[in-house]
Design a protein around this motif. Sequence first.
Motif, PDB file in Angstrom:
ATOM      1  N   THR A   1       0.865  -1.166   0.000  1.00 64.07           N
ATOM      2  CA  THR A   1       0.000   0.000   0.000  1.00 64.07           C
ATOM      3  C   THR A   1       0.907   1.222   0.000  1.00 64.07           C
ATOM      4  N   PHE A   2       0.585   2.180  -0.829  1.00 61.36           N
ATOM      5  CA  PHE A   2       1.482   3.314  -1.041  1.00 61.36           C
ATOM      6  C   PHE A   2       0.830   4.623  -0.635  1.00 61.36           C
ATOM      7  N   MET A   3       1.536   5.411   0.144  1.00 63.99           N
ATOM      8  CA  MET A   3       1.122   6.776   0.437  1.00 63.99           C
ATOM      9  C   MET A   3       2.384   7.627   0.524  1.00 63.99           C
ATOM     10  N   PRO A   4       2.483   8.661  -0.305  1.00 61.53           N
ATOM     11  CA  PRO A   4       3.651   9.538  -0.245  1.00 61.53           C
ATOM     12  C   PRO A   4       3.823  10.110   1.159  1.00 61.53           C
ATOM     13  N   LYS A   5       5.079  10.270   1.566  1.00 64.29           N
ATOM     14  CA  LYS A   5       5.383  10.751   2.911  1.00 64.29           C
ATOM     15  C   LYS A   5       5.987  12.156   2.824  1.00 64.29           C
ATOM     16  N   LEU A   6       5.371  13.109   3.536  1.00 59.54           N
ATOM     17  CA  LEU A   6       5.907  14.460   3.597  1.00 59.54           C
ATOM     18  C   LEU A   6       7.238  14.422   4.334  1.00 59.54           C
ATOM     19  N   THR A   7       8.301  14.881   3.680  1.00 53.15           N
ATOM     20  CA  THR A   7       9.626  14.852   4.302  1.00 53.15           C
ATOM     21  C   THR A   7      10.149  16.245   4.649  1.00 53.15           C
ATOM     22  N   LYS A   8       9.647  17.274   3.957  1.00 52.15           N
ATOM     23  CA  LYS A   8      10.165  18.612   4.218  1.00 52.15           C
ATOM     24  C   LYS A   8       9.160  19.660   3.753  1.00 52.15           C
ATOM     25  N   THR A   9       8.998  20.707   4.556  1.00 58.73           N
ATOM     26  CA  THR A   9       8.216  21.875   4.159  1.00 58.73           C
ATOM     27  C   THR A   9       9.167  23.056   4.095  1.00 58.73           C
ATOM     28  N   LEU A  10       9.216  23.700   2.956  1.00 54.11           N
ATOM     29  CA  LEU A  10      10.091  24.852   2.732  1.00 54.11           C
ATOM     30  C   LEU A  10       9.219  26.102   2.751  1.00 54.11           C
ATOM     31  N   ALA A  11       9.273  26.841   3.849  1.00 53.38           N
ATOM     32  CA  ALA A  11       8.368  27.980   4.053  1.00 53.38           C
ATOM     33  C   ALA A  11       9.124  29.298   4.191  1.00 53.38           C
ATOM     34  N   GLN A  12      10.142  29.511   3.376  1.00 48.65           N
ATOM     35  CA  GLN A  12      10.956  30.717   3.478  1.00 48.65           C
ATOM     36  C   GLN A  12      10.450  31.886   2.627  1.00 48.65           C
ATOM     37  N   HIS A  13       9.450  31.656   1.780  1.00 45.44           N
ATOM     38  CA  HIS A  13       8.924  32.742   0.956  1.00 45.44           C
ATOM     39  C   HIS A  13       7.851  33.521   1.712  1.00 45.44           C
ATOM     40  N   ASN A  14       7.596  34.764   1.259  1.00 47.10           N
ATOM     41  CA  ASN A  14       6.596  35.622   1.898  1.00 47.10           C
ATOM     42  C   ASN A  14       5.310  35.765   1.091  1.00 47.10           C
ATOM     43  N   LYS A  15       5.293  35.189  -0.110  1.00 46.35           N
ATOM     44  CA  LYS A  15       4.097  35.205  -0.958  1.00 46.35           C
ATOM     45  C   LYS A  15       3.999  33.855  -1.666  1.00 46.35           C
ATOM     46  N   TRP A  16       3.037  33.721  -2.557  1.00 48.84           N
ATOM     47  CA  TRP A  16       2.786  32.459  -3.251  1.00 48.84           C
ATOM     48  C   TRP A  16       4.056  31.916  -3.906  1.00 48.84           C
ATOM     49  N   VAL A  17       4.223  30.612  -3.844  1.00 47.70           N
ATOM     50  CA  VAL A  17       5.329  29.946  -4.531  1.00 47.70           C
ATOM     51  C   VAL A  17       4.762  29.376  -5.833  1.00 47.70           C
ATOM     52  N   TRP A  18       5.191  29.947  -6.948  1.00 50.49           N
ATOM     53  CA  TRP A  18       4.601  29.632  -8.248  1.00 50.49           C
ATOM     54  C   TRP A  18       5.308  28.528  -9.008  1.00 50.49           C
ATOM     55  N   ASP A  19       6.592  28.369  -8.803  1.00 47.96           N
ATOM     56  CA  ASP A  19       7.325  27.431  -9.648  1.00 47.96           C
ATOM     57  C   ASP A  19       8.471  26.806  -8.870  1.00 47.96           C
ATOM     58  N   CYS A  20       8.955  25.678  -9.388  1.00 47.20           N
ATOM     59  CA  CYS A  20      10.060  24.957  -8.753  1.00 47.20           C
ATOM     60  C   CYS A  20      10.705  24.044  -9.782  1.00 47.20           C
ATOM     61  N   VAL A  21      11.972  23.730  -9.539  1.00 45.61           N
ATOM     62  CA  VAL A  21      12.684  22.807 -10.414  1.00 45.61           C
ATOM     63  C   VAL A  21      13.794  22.137  -9.615  1.00 45.61           C
ATOM     64  N   PHE A  22      13.976  20.835  -9.865  1.00 39.85           N
ATOM     65  CA  PHE A  22      15.067  20.074  -9.266  1.00 39.85           C
ATOM     66  C   PHE A  22      16.314  20.214 -10.130  1.00 39.85           C
ATOM     67  N   SER A  23      17.485  20.114  -9.510  1.00 42.88           N
ATOM     68  CA  SER A  23      18.725  20.011 -10.275  1.00 42.88           C
ATOM     69  C   SER A  23      18.756  18.633 -10.935  1.00 42.88           C
ATOM     70  N   ALA A  24      19.625  18.456 -11.919  1.00 43.16           N
ATOM     71  CA  ALA A  24      19.689  17.198 -12.671  1.00 43.16           C
ATOM     72  C   ALA A  24      20.004  15.997 -11.785  1.00 43.16           C
ATOM     73  N   ASP A  25      20.750  16.209 -10.690  1.00 43.23           N
ATOM     74  CA  ASP A  25      21.093  15.096  -9.795  1.00 43.23           C
ATOM     75  C   ASP A  25      20.145  14.987  -8.595  1.00 43.23           C
ATOM     76  N   SER A  26      19.084  15.766  -8.582  1.00 43.23           N
ATOM     77  CA  SER A  26      18.044  15.759  -7.538  1.00 43.23           C
ATOM     78  C   SER A  26      18.540  16.205  -6.164  1.00 43.23           C
ATOM     79  N   SER A  27      19.698  16.829  -6.090  1.00 39.82           N
ATOM     80  CA  SER A  27      20.222  17.225  -4.784  1.00 39.82           C
ATOM     81  C   SER A  27      19.906  18.683  -4.418  1.00 39.82           C
ATOM     82  N   TYR A  28      19.378  19.447  -5.379  1.00 38.01           N
ATOM     83  CA  TYR A  28      18.996  20.832  -5.121  1.00 38.01           C
ATOM     84  C   TYR A  28      17.615  21.106  -5.685  1.00 38.01           C
ATOM     85  N   LEU A  29      16.968  22.119  -5.103  1.00 32.50           N
ATOM     86  CA  LEU A  29      15.669  22.570  -5.577  1.00 32.50           C
ATOM     87  C   LEU A  29      15.703  24.088  -5.633  1.00 32.50           C
TER      88      LEU A  29
END
Length: 121
Positions: A79-107
Amino acid sequence: SVDISEDGRTCIAANNHAYVFMWDATDSTNFKPIAKFHAHPTGTYLLKAKISPDNRQLVTCSSDQSARIFDITRHGNETFMPKLTKTLAQHNKWVWDCVFSADSSYLVTASSDHTARLFSL
């Protein structure tokens, strides 16, 4: 927002009510639902969802001024349920976009507060 994992095994769709839907896309003619979950608080908008290049993480961006990272690693037919691992709440307004680095080590996230932020994962 929609995305397909690099390995072609997982497809996701996210709606503006902050729900994420996940399918097993192994059989491209018959996607099988594997998870549905609420990624952000009720009353907020989910604006973007992306699967990491290593196929292990999902990030969602929202009007609640955060990006959330979920572990989407699947182990066999459990049975599968995604697990929340991190909340990034450093912005002061809506977060519109995001992208991972090619090696998945940065966002990188982008917000209406006129900032882009780099996170080490």
